[in-house]
Motif scaffolding. Structure first.
Motif, mmCIF file in Angstrom:
data_model
loop_
_atom_site.group_PDB
_atom_site.id
_atom_site.type_symbol
_atom_site.label_atom_id
_atom_site.label_comp_id
_atom_site.label_asym_id
_atom_site.label_seq_id
_atom_site.Cartn_x
_atom_site.Cartn_y
_atom_site.Cartn_z
ATOM 1 N N ASN A 1 61.453 41.348 98.758
ATOM 2 C CA ASN A 1 61.282 40.125 97.972
ATOM 3 C C ASN A 1 62.285 40.019 96.828
ATOM 4 O O ASN A 1 62.247 39.063 96.052
ATOM 5 C CB ASN A 1 59.866 40.055 97.406
ATOM 6 N N GLY A 2 63.145 41.008 96.702
ATOM 7 C CA GLY A 2 64.132 40.990 95.631
ATOM 8 C C GLY A 2 63.639 41.559 94.317
ATOM 9 O O GLY A 2 64.362 41.512 93.313
ATOM 10 N N ASP A 3 62.414 42.103 94.305
ATOM 11 C CA ASP A 3 61.877 42.704 93.084
ATOM 12 C C ASP A 3 62.461 44.099 92.893
ATOM 13 O O ASP A 3 62.636 44.861 93.863
ATOM 14 C CB ASP A 3 60.352 42.791 93.159
ATOM 15 N N LEU A 4 62.751 44.445 91.641
ATOM 16 C CA LEU A 4 63.356 45.736 91.331
ATOM 17 C C LEU A 4 62.289 46.798 91.116
ATOM 18 O O LEU A 4 61.265 46.557 90.468
ATOM 19 C CB LEU A 4 64.234 45.621 90.082
ATOM 20 N N HIS A 5 62.541 47.982 91.635
ATOM 21 C CA HIS A 5 61.656 49.132 91.470
ATOM 22 C C HIS A 5 62.520 50.368 91.244
ATOM 23 O O HIS A 5 63.746 50.321 91.381
ATOM 24 C CB HIS A 5 60.774 49.332 92.709
ATOM 25 N N SER A 6 61.877 51.461 90.890
ATOM 26 C CA SER A 6 62.599 52.728 90.733
ATOM 27 C C SER A 6 61.931 53.788 91.587
ATOM 28 O O SER A 6 60.721 53.745 91.832
ATOM 29 C CB SER A 6 62.616 53.170 89.264
ATOM 30 N N ARG A 7 62.730 54.758 92.026
ATOM 31 C CA ARG A 7 62.207 55.845 92.843
ATOM 32 C C ARG A 7 63.029 57.096 92.574
ATOM 33 O O ARG A 7 64.198 57.018 92.178
ATOM 34 C CB ARG A 7 62.277 55.489 94.321
ATOM 35 N N VAL B 1 67.366 52.743 90.969
ATOM 36 C CA VAL B 1 66.768 51.412 91.051
ATOM 37 C C VAL B 1 67.074 50.816 92.419
ATOM 38 O O VAL B 1 68.204 50.912 92.913
ATOM 39 C CB VAL B 1 67.313 50.501 89.931
ATOM 40 N N TYR B 2 66.058 50.219 93.026
ATOM 41 C CA TYR B 2 66.260 49.549 94.311
ATOM 42 C C TYR B 2 65.447 48.256 94.317
ATOM 43 O O TYR B 2 64.551 48.057 93.489
ATOM 44 C CB TYR B 2 65.831 50.456 95.471
#
Length: 345
Positions: free
Chosen positions: A49-55, A44-45
């Motif tokens: 903008n501070g929104d969480l995503h996964s990669r 998770v990163y």
């Protein structure tokens, strides 16, 4: 031996050798899990903008990193599925449960898997070849009261009689279970007629069989409807076609069933079916009940479409919807009987 084969001894003369029985369906599922179960590790990163995503996680050489936990879960699932016993058909279950000394089999099978007892008392499964004359001998064994149970299929139900004939040694009451009746009403009548003929000591007792999976009633409904139609054609009265074998509520495609289904649609649309919202119903069945303006459609899906779609639902949802539907249909029939307008054909 490969996983898609299971060995059973097969006798050839005095010797026996393993018989490879293909189980490709299980092999496909296990292969799918081995190659398609998601095992890649993700992290998770957050963006600017501070929104969480996964990669996906990549090592220093550019290779994807595998999740040890996911790989362990995959391996446990594969091990569990591979250890599950094969699901037997109804015919094999009956033969293996009661044994060939009790069950007379009159079918088109040339081989079957039977249970044998070893000298030490343990059981084993083996493949038994059946000669072309097996059906004749099995029929005679049943009629001579040497075997108490008879199982016959369409292939074994042609040109033979199994009724309590007065000249036969076995004049016991025939309790005829209608298992897997198929779709053809004339074939069902032919099969039922094998145990119900003239010159019999006593008529048989017919028992249609259905499990507690409510969607299965769709098949009995088809037979009941076609028997009603056949009775109307041959004798001018619908109820004579089924010989009293089915109840009015068994024919789900009757006018009472269609009225009950429309009422079910109305209840689902109004959100009054507990455990099945309109959204869940639409997603599960693929049946759209609403117009573009959000109102209930005037032309709703027919009963045949509903019965076919419900077979694909999870069993719990099948039973939930069928319980409501059957309750509505029973109320329709009861109201018609009380009002003296019930259509008996």
């Amino acid at each position: 031996m490969p996983r898609n084969h299971r060995a059973f001894p097969r006798k050839t003369g005095e010797s026996s050798r393993p018989l490879g029985i293909s189980g490709n369906v299980a092999e496909y599922v296990l292969d799918y899990l081995a190659h398609s179960f998601p095992t890649q590790l993700f992290e998770v990163y957050s963006d600017e903008n501070g929104d969480l995503h996964s990669r996906p996680v990549i090592d220093e050489h550019g290779n994807p990193v595998q999740s040890r936990e996911a790989m362990e879960r995959r391996d446990r699932l594969i091990e569990h599925l591979a250890a599950l016993p094969a699901v037997q058909g109804a015919l094999d279950q009956i033969v293996q449960r009661f044994g060939t000394d009790i069950v007379a089999e009159v079918t088109g099978r040339s081989r079957r898997i039977v249970r044998k007892t070893n000298a030490d008392g343990s059981d084993r499964l083996c493949v038994e070849n059946r000669p072309a004359s097996a059906n004749l001998g099995e029929t005679q064994a049943f009629m001579d009261d040497e075997k108490r149970i008879l199982v016959f299929s369409d292939a074994g139900g042609t040109g033979r009689s199994y009724h309590a004939e007065r000249s036969a040694r076995n004049q016991r009451l025939r309790v005829h279970y209608l298992l897997e009746p198929g779709w053809k009403a004339d074939n069902a009548i032919q099969g039922l007629g094998r145990t119900n003929r003239t010159n019999q000591a006593q008529p048989p007792l017919f028992r249609p069989v259905a499990t507690n999976v409510k969607g299965e009633k769709r098949f009995l409904s088809t037979i009941a409807r076609r028997l009603d139609t056949l009775g109307a054609i041959t004798r001018g009265q619908r109820q004579t076609g089924g010989q009293g074998l089915f109840r009015p509520e068994d024919n789900l495609e009757s006018p009472y069933g269609r009225t009950a289904l429309r009422r079910l649609y109305q209840l689902v649309f109004a959100g009054k079916v507990e455990g099945c919202s309109l959204t869940r119903f639409t997603e599960a069945t693929g049946l759209d009940l609403t117009d573009q303006d959000g109102s209930l459609k005037e032309e709703l899906p027919p009963i045949s479409t509903f019965l076919n779609r419900i077979l694909a639902l999870p069993i719990a949802l099948q039973n939930l919807l069928f319980d409501v539907f059957e309750g509505l249909m029973a109320a329709q029939i009861e109201a018609a009987i009380e009002a003296g307008v019930f259509d008996v054909g």
